[in-house]
Design an enzyme around this catalytic site. Sequence first.
Site, mmCIF file in Angstrom:
data_model
loop_
_atom_site.group_PDB
_atom_site.id
_atom_site.type_symbol
_atom_site.label_atom_id
_atom_site.label_comp_id
_atom_site.label_asym_id
_atom_site.label_seq_id
_atom_site.Cartn_x
_atom_site.Cartn_y
_atom_site.Cartn_z
ATOM 1 N N HIS A 54 3.634 -23.219 -10.326
ATOM 2 C CA HIS A 54 3.558 -23.585 -11.746
ATOM 3 C C HIS A 54 4.950 -23.831 -12.363
ATOM 4 O O HIS A 54 5.167 -24.839 -13.027
ATOM 5 C CB HIS A 54 2.860 -22.489 -12.550
ATOM 6 C CG HIS A 54 1.527 -22.067 -11.992
ATOM 7 N ND1 HIS A 54 0.665 -22.954 -11.391
ATOM 8 C CD2 HIS A 54 0.904 -20.856 -11.945
ATOM 9 C CE1 HIS A 54 -0.426 -22.305 -11.006
ATOM 10 N NE2 HIS A 54 -0.306 -21.038 -11.322
ATOM 11 N N ASP A 75 -2.639 -27.519 -8.511
ATOM 12 C CA ASP A 75 -1.822 -26.572 -9.268
ATOM 13 C C ASP A 75 -2.392 -26.696 -10.675
ATOM 14 O O ASP A 75 -2.161 -27.704 -11.350
ATOM 15 C CB ASP A 75 -0.348 -26.981 -9.256
ATOM 16 C CG ASP A 75 0.499 -25.991 -10.030
ATOM 17 O OD1 ASP A 75 0.056 -25.524 -11.097
ATOM 18 O OD2 ASP A 75 1.609 -25.669 -9.573
ATOM 19 N N HIS A 76 -3.156 -25.700 -11.099
ATOM 20 C CA HIS A 76 -3.948 -25.928 -12.311
ATOM 21 C C HIS A 76 -3.074 -26.156 -13.550
ATOM 22 O O HIS A 76 -3.539 -26.698 -14.544
ATOM 23 C CB HIS A 76 -4.983 -24.817 -12.527
ATOM 24 C CG HIS A 76 -4.436 -23.548 -13.097
ATOM 25 N ND1 HIS A 76 -3.792 -22.613 -12.331
ATOM 26 C CD2 HIS A 76 -4.415 -23.057 -14.362
ATOM 27 C CE1 HIS A 76 -3.418 -21.604 -13.109
ATOM 28 N NE2 HIS A 76 -3.786 -21.842 -14.347
HETATM 29 C C1 BG6 Z 1 -2.611 -18.232 -11.247
HETATM 30 C C2 BG6 Z 1 -1.979 -16.954 -10.761
HETATM 31 O O1 BG6 Z 1 -2.202 -19.308 -10.462
HETATM 32 O O2 BG6 Z 1 -2.202 -18.455 -12.593
HETATM 33 C C3 BG6 Z 1 -2.336 -15.783 -11.656
HETATM 34 O O3 BG6 Z 1 -2.425 -16.690 -9.442
HETATM 35 C C4 BG6 Z 1 -2.002 -16.106 -13.098
HETATM 36 O O4 BG6 Z 1 -1.647 -14.616 -11.250
HETATM 37 C C5 BG6 Z 1 -2.601 -17.445 -13.496
HETATM 38 O O5 BG6 Z 1 -2.530 -15.070 -13.903
HETATM 39 C C6 BG6 Z 1 -2.118 -17.850 -14.876
HETATM 40 O O6 BG6 Z 1 -2.792 -19.015 -15.272
HETATM 41 P P1 BG6 Z 1 -2.926 -19.388 -16.805
HETATM 42 O O7 BG6 Z 1 -3.614 -20.708 -16.807
HETATM 43 O O8 BG6 Z 1 -3.732 -18.293 -17.453
HETATM 44 O O9 BG6 Z 1 -1.537 -19.424 -17.351
#
Ligand code: BG6
Length: 484
Positions: free
Chosen positions: A246, A183-184
């Site tokens: 997230h 989960d980045h």
């Molecule tokens: C991803 C989603 O996990 O996270 C995308 O699939 C979203 O839809 C993205 O745009 C948002 O990531 P960050 O790091 O730009 O907040």
Amino acid sequence: MTARAWADTVPIEPYLLVIFGATGDLTRRKLLPSYYRLLRRRNFADVGKVLGVATRDLTDAEYRKLATEALVNAGIDGDEAARWCEEHLAYQPVAAGFGALAERIREIEGDGGLVGNRVFYLALPPTVFGDTVEGLGSVGLHRSSGWTRLVVEKPFGRDLESAKRLNGLIHRWFDESQIFRIDHYLGKETVQNLLAFRFANTLFESVWNRDRVEAVQITVAESLGIEGRAAYFEKAGIIRDIVQNHALQVLSLVAMEAPVRLEASSIRDEKVKVLRAIYPLAADRVVRGRYTRGRIDDVTVSGYLEEEGVAADSTTETYAALRFEIDNWRWKGVPFVVRAGKRLPRKLTQVAVSFHEPPVCLFDTDEACQVHANVLYITLQPDEGFDLAFDVKQPGEGFVLRTRTLHFRYADVFGELPGAYETLLADILCGDQTLFVRADEVEEAWRILAPVLDLPEAPEDYPAGSWGPPSADRLTGGSGWLVP
Ligand code: BG6
């Protein structure tokens, strides 16, 4: 060793990084550039090789060219990138089968003096996770003479049943200790800092409970739309795309008890306890929205139903506000309201914690009490930092109160923060699972959201560039949305 001490101390053993989906968007835009930057970091030895695996029928040379282009597009010097790709990268078409893949892996390991440490990174659509894991297991690639790690990108399943099936399938071949579910958001410095903020400072931890906290709001807003990903987004919607992973990860970190130690199992145990204390969400605790044509930053953008690939009778939501309650001693009765959406006015990921108002208002005027609740805003991105709002007497006669904020901004002190994927790749190579989601966390998150996935009604409209349907305001319980 404490978690994350690797940055300065742990030598990385030689390894082979096998990337499935090696020609895809994620690999080109994120993985390869982040991996390259990581290797250029102080103390991170360049002792690995990369084997790209994908459906396209490419030679090693063709793949190196594609990878070089990806690195150059990410701002890396072309000559350096080409040299590095030449020395480190190889390619294997998936059509050759898993037997041939195993052969190729042994060949690269033999030539490069590698000792059998392997990472299998599935940068793949979820529809092929299962077959890939099965393929690896069937030719014995789930074990080796060194360590073997499996990295899985989100989405992890599309509901509780599919997530359980996928966990079952992976567990047939891999132990939980080998699995790194990405989960980045957990790789973001500001998300990790929630632990430091809470457990390295007694000031806030002592008021972090139902006795002092009125409400918690978590916002994950984006001004972007679906960016040409209708095929994926139509089946996902914002609840699957952002909330299940997230937003609930951030919520767990905000609400968890202090872990016994700063290491993966203690931290993940505490996070999962929070999720277990949340009842499945009743449908009246959710407001779903869908953006219509509108304006963002002075540009007119299409509505969701006008996006290419979106069905005319689509019921997919691009916005959701959800009111969770955590049924435990610390949080009973405190609403945790999450809102997430596409095509909102700006990008903002923020946790706002509002504290109770004083029980007696000494500073009332004829019209109203002037006192406002103290609110702590933790901005996870962009403009990362904290703001603490408090009331202060305006100098002069009488008692006129003004709300002012104390600020802290990362950029003022630390400069640019490392990217999430760099952090996560480093942890995978070092075998630290702290920032990865455990099987039970994934399943609990799906359990909570089960009643509100795939609701049949069309979501409420909101114009692109607004903060979502006004009816979501009722979920805040009268306090309104907290914004600094
Ligand atoms: C991803 C989603 O996990 O996270 C995308 O699939 C979203 O839809 C993205 O745009 C948002 O990531 P960050 O790091 O730009 O907040």
